[in-house]
Structures are given as structure tokens and as C-alpha cells.
Motif scaffolding. Structure first.
Motif, mmCIF file in Angstrom:
data_model
loop_
_atom_site.group_PDB
_atom_site.id
_atom_site.type_symbol
_atom_site.label_atom_id
_atom_site.label_comp_id
_atom_site.label_asym_id
_atom_site.label_seq_id
_atom_site.Cartn_x
_atom_site.Cartn_y
_atom_site.Cartn_z
ATOM 1 N N TYR A 119 0.836 -1.193 0.000
ATOM 2 C CA TYR A 119 0.000 0.000 0.000
ATOM 3 C C TYR A 119 0.876 1.251 0.000
ATOM 4 N N ARG A 120 0.347 2.306 -0.588
ATOM 5 C CA ARG A 120 1.058 3.574 -0.657
ATOM 6 C C ARG A 120 0.285 4.626 0.129
ATOM 7 N N ALA A 121 0.986 5.338 1.005
ATOM 8 C CA ALA A 121 0.369 6.412 1.775
ATOM 9 C C ALA A 121 0.599 7.752 1.075
ATOM 10 N N PHE A 122 -0.453 8.542 0.935
ATOM 11 C CA PHE A 122 -0.372 9.871 0.362
ATOM 12 C C PHE A 122 -0.557 10.916 1.451
ATOM 13 N N THR A 123 0.290 11.946 1.442
ATOM 14 C CA THR A 123 0.048 13.101 2.299
ATOM 15 C C THR A 123 -0.938 14.032 1.601
ATOM 16 N N ILE A 124 -1.430 15.029 2.341
ATOM 17 C CA ILE A 124 -2.365 15.984 1.752
ATOM 18 C C ILE A 124 -1.715 16.707 0.575
ATOM 19 N N ASP A 125 -0.468 17.158 0.739
ATOM 20 C CA ASP A 125 0.206 17.891 -0.338
ATOM 21 C C ASP A 125 0.389 17.007 -1.571
ATOM 22 N N GLU A 126 0.744 15.741 -1.379
ATOM 23 C CA GLU A 126 0.917 14.834 -2.509
ATOM 24 C C GLU A 126 -0.401 14.591 -3.228
ATOM 25 N N THR A 127 -1.468 14.568 -2.472
ATOM 26 C CA THR A 127 -2.778 14.319 -3.060
ATOM 27 C C THR A 127 -3.174 15.418 -4.037
ATOM 28 N N TYR A 128 -2.818 16.662 -3.710
ATOM 29 C CA TYR A 128 -3.225 17.785 -4.549
ATOM 30 C C TYR A 128 -2.154 18.208 -5.553
ATOM 31 N N ASP A 129 -1.062 17.475 -5.620
ATOM 32 C CA ASP A 129 -0.015 17.790 -6.576
ATOM 33 C C ASP A 129 -0.305 17.052 -7.883
ATOM 34 N N ALA A 130 -0.978 17.741 -8.795
ATOM 35 C CA ALA A 130 -1.392 17.106 -10.048
ATOM 36 C C ALA A 130 -0.255 16.994 -11.046
ATOM 37 N N PHE A 181 -4.487 7.660 3.002
ATOM 38 C CA PHE A 181 -4.093 9.052 3.165
ATOM 39 C C PHE A 181 -3.658 9.327 4.606
ATOM 40 N N VAL A 182 -2.629 10.164 4.741
ATOM 41 C CA VAL A 182 -2.125 10.537 6.060
ATOM 42 C C VAL A 182 -1.933 12.049 6.114
ATOM 43 N N ASP A 183 -1.968 12.614 7.331
ATOM 44 C CA ASP A 183 -1.655 14.027 7.483
ATOM 45 C C ASP A 183 -0.141 14.204 7.572
ATOM 46 N N GLU A 184 0.312 15.430 7.788
ATOM 47 C CA GLU A 184 1.748 15.703 7.777
ATOM 48 C C GLU A 184 2.487 15.008 8.918
ATOM 49 N N GLU A 185 1.765 14.616 9.954
ATOM 50 C CA GLU A 185 2.385 13.900 11.072
ATOM 51 C C GLU A 185 2.323 12.391 10.890
ATOM 52 N N GLY A 186 1.745 11.943 9.774
ATOM 53 C CA GLY A 186 1.667 10.514 9.512
ATOM 54 C C GLY A 186 0.434 9.848 10.077
ATOM 55 N N ASN A 187 -0.506 10.625 10.623
ATOM 56 C CA ASN A 187 -1.746 10.047 11.150
ATOM 57 C C ASN A 187 -2.690 9.707 9.992
ATOM 58 N N VAL A 188 -3.251 8.534 10.053
ATOM 59 C CA VAL A 188 -4.112 8.074 8.970
ATOM 60 C C VAL A 188 -5.414 8.861 8.930
ATOM 61 N N ILE A 189 -5.814 9.257 7.739
ATOM 62 C CA ILE A 189 -7.062 9.982 7.535
ATOM 63 C C ILE A 189 -8.036 9.053 6.818
#
Length: 325
Positions: free
Chosen positions: A136-147, A168-176
Motif C-alpha cells: 500500500y502507498r500512503a499519500f500526504t495531503i500535499d501529494e494528493t493535490y499535486d497534479a 491518506f495521512v496528514d503531515e504527522e503521519g496520522n491516517v485519515i
């Protein structure tokens, strides 16, 4: 609560109808391209832990479309995805003619329509052992919106050898997650997937899917469905209950156990070793009379006319039994 997507292996461009000039961005065979197929892209859009539904998927304007239903049924069953078959036909049956007019409509396409039944049996009977280990691959918020520079980072072919998906994870690595009941510990990546996808032959966890992209060949080997699809000429395939050989270049040859017995009772647990009725599906390429492509097979240069022409499948299926039929 769930993720719904649609993804085409090849979609008509320029028009939805087989007229001169209609094109496809993907004219190759899925069996030879496990790395960047619709299946790979769907795996990279599945959010770990949430139901995944694909509402539209098809291989259109592509001479390899006989492969699509079988590969989709096998991988969707393996991954636990749901698929919806859509737009069987867009006009009444008594007004239809023998011509491929709309490549999206299933009943306009013998290579797709004829493989629906054997593929549906494979999927609905859950014949493929479900994947348990995954990557599995975790995406941060910034990576998610980087088109511009958004890479999925999933190993090529991971959907064949194990489960696959993203979260998806936040900048601290917490799962969203929208669903707080999901335990993300269930989706820890199995590093052995990295090694498995390096092999020339990819094999599913239960051994029922054997994918050799270098040869553009896929074998399905369950107790009830045994099949080969891809460029098959010159190869011999030995499965649990049947041996298959063909001189036809590209084909889908599927042998399915049917649950309907001779006394008209139904037993869906019957296997190829004891089934009283068996369905053999053998289909290759299809074209309208006079239909032509460019050299790469990516553009229809002439849509042709009725009737539809089907490639003859020449070969032999040997059942490994001494029983009488």
C-alpha cells in the motif's frame, strides 16, 4: 463509505462509433502489459479498507478485446473489487444488424459478449483465492493535490501477486479515513511483494492466476475454470484438468464447469473433473467486413460494413480423464 471509479483499458477517441478516424490511446494487449493496464491503474485508486466499485470499464477499439472479461473477472475476484457491466445494447433486438457500430455496447462486440458468461461464472463463484498480503502507498495531503508530480509508488504488477491500494495521512503521519472503524494495521505493506513482482511469471497467492507478460500470456487454473488468453500460438498449456494448444495467434480459450446437471438440477460446486456439462469458449479477433486499422492498430481507417467476421480458432483441448463423456 465506498469508492466508485470508472477506468477504460482503451476508450474510443474522436467518436463513439466505428467510423474512419476513430482511435484508441491503447492498442496493445493487457496480457502483455501488467504494468500500466487499466487493472494496474484501478489498483492505484483503490483506498485500502473501503469497498471498491468500478462502474464502467471496457477495452474498446482494440483487436485484443477477447481478453478483457476474463482478466477483469479474475483480478476483480482476487482483489475483492466489484464491477458493473453496463450498456449491453442501446436498441431493441429486432432492429439490430450484424455490424460492430458502437464499440462500447457489449452486444455489438462478439469477442466481449461471448466471453461474458464464462467470466461471470469465474467471478460469481469466487473461484480465485482472495489476496491477503498486500502493498500500500500512503499519500500526504500535499501529494494528493499535486497534479503535476503525483506518482502512485506501487510496485508494478503488485495487484497480481497480492492486494494493492492507497491510503491518506496528514503531515504527522496520522491516517485519515472517513470510516473510523477501519484498522490501518491490517494494511501494513508486505515487503515480499517487491521481490515477487520482479519475477518474469507473476502468480497469485492461491496459484490460480499465472501471468507471463513477456510472452503476453495469462493462464487461469481453478477447479471449475481453466483458461489461457493472449498470444498462444506455438505454446502448449497444461492445466489441472485440460491441456490446450492452438495455432491461432491471439485467442481466449476457456473451459468452464457448468452447474446444471443432466437431470436439470443445479450443483454449482461441480468441478471440471466431475461436471456433467462443460462450456468451452474460444474467441479471437473480430472485424466488420472491410474494416481496417493503421499499422499500429490504434486508428480505425475504415469502419467496414456488415456482416461481422470472426477469426477461426484452430486447436485442441485434451481432457485428462478416462471417464466416458
Amino acid at each position: 463509505d465506498f469508492v466508485a471509479r470508472h477506468k477504460y483499458e482503451s476508450h474510443p477517441q474522436g467518436a463513439h462509433y466505428l467510423t474512419g478516424g476513430v482511435a484508441t490511446p491503447s492498442s496493445g494487449a493487457m496480457a502483455g502489459n501488467h504494468e500500466d493496464s487499466a487493472l494496474a491503474r484501478e489498483g492505484a485508486r483503490r483506498i485500502a479498507g473501503l469497498p471498491f466499485i468500478v462502474t464502467e470499464t471496457m477495452e474498446c477499439v482494440n483487436v485484443h478485446s477477447a481478453e478483457f472479461n476474463l482478466l477483469t473477472a479474475a483480478i476483480y475476484s482476487y482483489q475483492g473489487w466489484s464491477v458493473e457491466s453496463f450498456q449491453f445494447f442501446g436498441s431493441s433486438l429486432d432492429t439490430r444488424s450484424s455490424i460492430i457500430y458502437n464499440p462500447i455496447q457489449v452486444m455489438d462486440r462478439p469477442s466481449v459478449f461471448s466471453t461474458t458468461f464464462s467470466s461471470a461464472l469465474l467471478y460469481m463463484r469466487n473461484e480465485i483465492t482472495g489476496a491477503s498480503e498486500g502493498y500500500y502507498r500512503a499519500f500526504t495531503i500535499d501529494e494528493t493535490y499535486d497534479a503535476v508530480d503525483q506518482t502512485f509508488g506501487l510496485p508494478y504488477g503488485s495487484y497480481v501477486v497480492g492486494k494493492t491500494g492507497i491510503y491518506f495521512v496528514d503531515e504527522e503521519g496520522n491516517v485519515i479515513f472517513r470510516n473510523e472503524s477501519i484498522d490501518i494495521d491490517e494494511f501494513e505493506s508486505d515487503e515480499s511483494i517487491i521481490e515477487k513482482v520482479k519475477h518474469s511469471r507473476l502468480v497469485s497467492e492461491g496459484g490460480e492466476i499465472i501471468w507471463t507478460a513477456a510472452k503476453t500470456q495469462v493462464m487461469i487454473n481453478t477447479l471449475q475454470t481453466q483458461a489461457v488468453v493472449g498470444y498462444l500460438s506455438g505454446s502448449e498449456f497444461s492445466l489441472n484438468d485440460v491441456d490446450i494448444v492452438t495455432s491461432t495467434d491471439f485467442a481466449n480459450i476457456t473451459v468452464s464447469a457448468l452447474g446444471l446437471k443432466k437431470d436439470n438440477t443445479v450443483d454449482i460446486t461441480q468441478t471440471l473433473s466431475n461436471a456433467e456439462r462443460i462450456l468451452v469458449t474460444a474467441i479471437g479477433q473480430e472485424r466488420n467486413t472491410g474494416m481496417t486499422y493503421n499499422a499500429s492498430g490504434s486508428i480505425v481507417t475504415n469502419g467496414g460494413e456488415a456482416p461481422i467476421l470472426l477469426e477461426q480458432i484452430i486447436g485442441q483441448i485434451t481432457f485428462k480423464t478416462y471417464d466416458d463423456f
